[in-house]
Design a protein around this motif. Structure first.
Motif, PDB file in Angstrom:
ATOM      1  N   ILE A   1     -15.082  -1.467  35.578  1.00  0.00           N
ATOM      2  CA  ILE A   1     -14.788  -0.022  36.067  1.00  0.00           C
ATOM      3  C   ILE A   1     -13.652  -0.128  37.064  1.00  0.00           C
ATOM      4  CG2 ILE A   1     -15.790   1.755  37.355  1.00  0.00           C
ATOM      5  CD1 ILE A   1     -18.482   0.767  36.078  1.00  0.00           C
ATOM      6  N   LEU A   2     -13.636  -1.102  37.917  1.00  0.00           N
ATOM      7  CA  LEU A   2     -12.489  -1.075  38.790  1.00  0.00           C
ATOM      8  C   LEU A   2     -11.291  -1.447  38.568  1.00  0.00           C
ATOM      9  CD1 LEU A   2     -11.932  -1.425  42.128  1.00  0.00           C
ATOM     10  CD2 LEU A   2     -12.220  -3.872  42.031  1.00  0.00           C
ATOM     11  N   LYS A   3     -11.079  -1.971  37.354  1.00  0.00           N
ATOM     12  CA  LYS A   3      -9.635  -2.201  36.673  1.00  0.00           C
ATOM     13  C   LYS A   3      -9.534  -0.725  36.471  1.00  0.00           C
ATOM     14  CE  LYS A   3      -9.142  -6.386  37.205  1.00  0.00           C
ATOM     15  NZ  LYS A   3      -8.063  -7.053  38.467  1.00  0.00           N
ATOM     16  N   GLN A   4     -10.064   0.132  35.778  1.00  0.00           N
ATOM     17  CA  GLN A   4      -9.820   1.541  35.399  1.00  0.00           C
ATOM     18  C   GLN A   4      -9.238   2.282  36.635  1.00  0.00           C
ATOM     19  OE1 GLN A   4      -9.317   2.375  32.188  1.00  0.00           O
ATOM     20  NE2 GLN A   4      -9.889   0.410  31.675  1.00  0.00           N
TER      21      GLN A   4
ATOM     22  N   LEU B   1      -9.039   0.247  48.268  1.00  0.00           N
ATOM     23  CA  LEU B   1      -9.388   1.028  49.331  1.00  0.00           C
ATOM     24  C   LEU B   1      -8.042   1.064  50.246  1.00  0.00           C
ATOM     25  CD1 LEU B   1     -12.875   0.905  49.800  1.00  0.00           C
ATOM     26  CD2 LEU B   1     -11.991   2.827  49.025  1.00  0.00           C
ATOM     27  N   LEU B   2      -7.910  -0.162  50.591  1.00  0.00           N
ATOM     28  CA  LEU B   2      -6.669  -0.245  51.581  1.00  0.00           C
ATOM     29  C   LEU B   2      -5.482   0.137  51.333  1.00  0.00           C
ATOM     30  CD1 LEU B   2      -6.696  -1.357  54.756  1.00  0.00           C
ATOM     31  CD2 LEU B   2      -6.160  -3.314  53.812  1.00  0.00           C
TER      32      LEU B   2
ATOM     33  N   HIS C   1      -4.174   7.794  48.059  1.00  0.00           N
ATOM     34  CA  HIS C   1      -4.661   8.286  46.896  1.00  0.00           C
ATOM     35  C   HIS C   1      -6.104   8.684  46.925  1.00  0.00           C
ATOM     36  CE1 HIS C   1      -5.552   8.636  42.569  1.00  0.00           C
ATOM     37  NE2 HIS C   1      -4.191   8.168  42.331  1.00  0.00           N
ATOM     38  N   LEU C   2      -6.465   9.708  47.298  1.00  0.00           N
ATOM     39  CA  LEU C   2      -7.768  10.076  47.684  1.00  0.00           C
ATOM     40  C   LEU C   2      -8.830  10.196  46.370  1.00  0.00           C
ATOM     41  CD1 LEU C   2      -7.408  13.298  49.875  1.00  0.00           C
ATOM     42  CD2 LEU C   2      -7.721  10.693  50.680  1.00  0.00           C
ATOM     43  N   GLY C   3      -8.186  10.175  45.058  1.00  0.00           N
ATOM     44  CA  GLY C   3      -8.961  10.135  44.141  1.00  0.00           C
ATOM     45  C   GLY C   3      -9.359   8.494  43.789  1.00  0.00           C
TER      46      GLY C   3
ATOM     47  N   SER D   1     -12.159   7.959  46.349  1.00  0.00           N
ATOM     48  CA  SER D   1     -13.665   8.503  45.872  1.00  0.00           C
ATOM     49  C   SER D   1     -13.996   7.652  44.982  1.00  0.00           C
ATOM     50  CB  SER D   1     -13.299  10.048  45.530  1.00  0.00           C
ATOM     51  OG  SER D   1     -14.255  10.639  45.069  1.00  0.00           O
ATOM     52  N   ALA D   2     -13.419   7.309  43.837  1.00  0.00           N
ATOM     53  CA  ALA D   2     -13.813   6.644  42.702  1.00  0.00           C
ATOM     54  C   ALA D   2     -14.374   5.186  43.103  1.00  0.00           C
ATOM     55  CB  ALA D   2     -12.894   6.486  41.780  1.00  0.00           C
ATOM     56  N   VAL D   3     -13.699   4.609  44.130  1.00  0.00           N
ATOM     57  CA  VAL D   3     -14.449   3.457  44.621  1.00  0.00           C
ATOM     58  C   VAL D   3     -15.661   3.401  45.462  1.00  0.00           C
ATOM     59  CG1 VAL D   3     -13.874   1.270  46.219  1.00  0.00           C
ATOM     60  CG2 VAL D   3     -12.099   2.100  44.684  1.00  0.00           C
ATOM     61  N   ASN D   4     -15.598   4.536  46.020  1.00  0.00           N
ATOM     62  CA  ASN D   4     -16.939   4.689  47.027  1.00  0.00           C
ATOM     63  C   ASN D   4     -17.986   5.002  45.976  1.00  0.00           C
ATOM     64  OD1 ASN D   4     -15.531   4.651  49.318  1.00  0.00           O
ATOM     65  ND2 ASN D   4     -15.232   7.105  49.609  1.00  0.00           N
ATOM     66  N   GLN D   5     -17.754   5.925  44.931  1.00  0.00           N
ATOM     67  CA  GLN D   5     -18.774   6.077  43.998  1.00  0.00           C
ATOM     68  C   GLN D   5     -19.273   4.702  43.336  1.00  0.00           C
ATOM     69  OE1 GLN D   5     -20.414   8.737  43.454  1.00  0.00           O
ATOM     70  NE2 GLN D   5     -21.800   7.861  41.494  1.00  0.00           N
TER      71      GLN D   5
END
Length: 258
Positions: free
Chosen positions: A104-107, A18-19, A77-79, A82-86
């Protein structure tokens, strides 16, 4: 990686992602705390700055700590955000084990930025639209569009060569100003100021400024001040790049192009 240490490491890597992607400090800290709580860490404390994360947690009576002393600034990188938030929401709902969340995080971390041709087109269209929005005519928008097409490849090139943020913005703003002046010389546009305004929009640190204000509202005064200062310095570099080129062209042409 064992189960006992993986919870803290997962939380840490999610915060780091995220950071690096430009998320505000409160979002990073809240996400890490939610993940640790979802996996029932006995104790978890985290401190986040704009370029560092320090975390300490206790799992099954064993204390573990991780720290990252420096996270270099990268393009937002907003994508990924958003993915980490999900993913964090799904973890809070109990839908993933620690190992599944790691996969999932690695992807998510491999999610690429937009390809150069598409990013270049977007930069050109955005520059043209802002030039027109700020009072330019169709020819000014066309000139700004062409400047935008030159700007994005240059930014990708300097990013690959490790140039500092301030030199990047200074040189990039000088480049688009020079491109605009040359196109104006050949009669493509009419108003130099409208062309410059549209062309430098890609460089304006709007996200950093907005994020700094949100950090202030959440009580993260140190991080908010750092990001605010960063945005101000970037803006100063943009102004300096434009100003130097405009001054040189004014001296060479007697103000004819301006």
């Amino acid at each position: 990686m064992g189960e006992e240490t993986s919870i803290l490491e997962l939380s840490f890597q999610m915060g780091e992602t995220l950071l690096r992607s430009g998320a505000e400090i409160s979002r990073v800290q809240e996400t890490m705390e939610r993940v640790a709580a979802a996996y029932h860490a006995e104790k978890f404390n985290v401190y986040v700055l704009t370029n560092a994360i320090f975390a300490v947690g206790t799992e099954k009576g064993v204390e573990h700590s991780v720290e990252l002393k420096h996270i270099p600034s990268t393009t937002t990188h907003l994508g990924r955000i958003s993915a980490v938030n999900q993913l964090s929401r799904e973890i809070a709902e109990g839908r993933h084990t620690v190992e599944e969340s790691f996969r999932i995080l690695k992807q998510i971390q491999k999610t690429p930025y937009f390809p150069l041709p598409l990013a270049t087109l977007a930069c050109g269209v955005g520059s043209a639209c802002f030039s027109y929005l700020f009072g330019g005519d169709g020819f000014d928008a066309l000139t700004a569009f062409l400047c935008g097409l030159a700007l994005e490849p240059y930014l990708r090139w300097v990013e690959g060569h490790g140039m500092s943020k301030f030199l990047t913005n200074l040189s990039a703003s000088a480049l688009v100003t020079l491109c605009g002046a040359l196109l104006l010389f050949f009669g493509v546009g009419h108003s130099m100021d409208k062309i410059i305004i549209g062309s430098i929009i890609r460089l304006v640190p709007g996200v950093a400024l907005t994020t700094s204000i949100r950090d202030f509202f959440h009580g993260d005064y140190l991080s908010g001040a750092i990001r605010m200062l960063d945005a101000v310095l970037v803006g100063g570099c943009i102004a300096m790049g434009v100003g130097v080129v405009v001054k040189v062209l004014s001296l060479l042409t007697g103000g004819a192009l301006l």
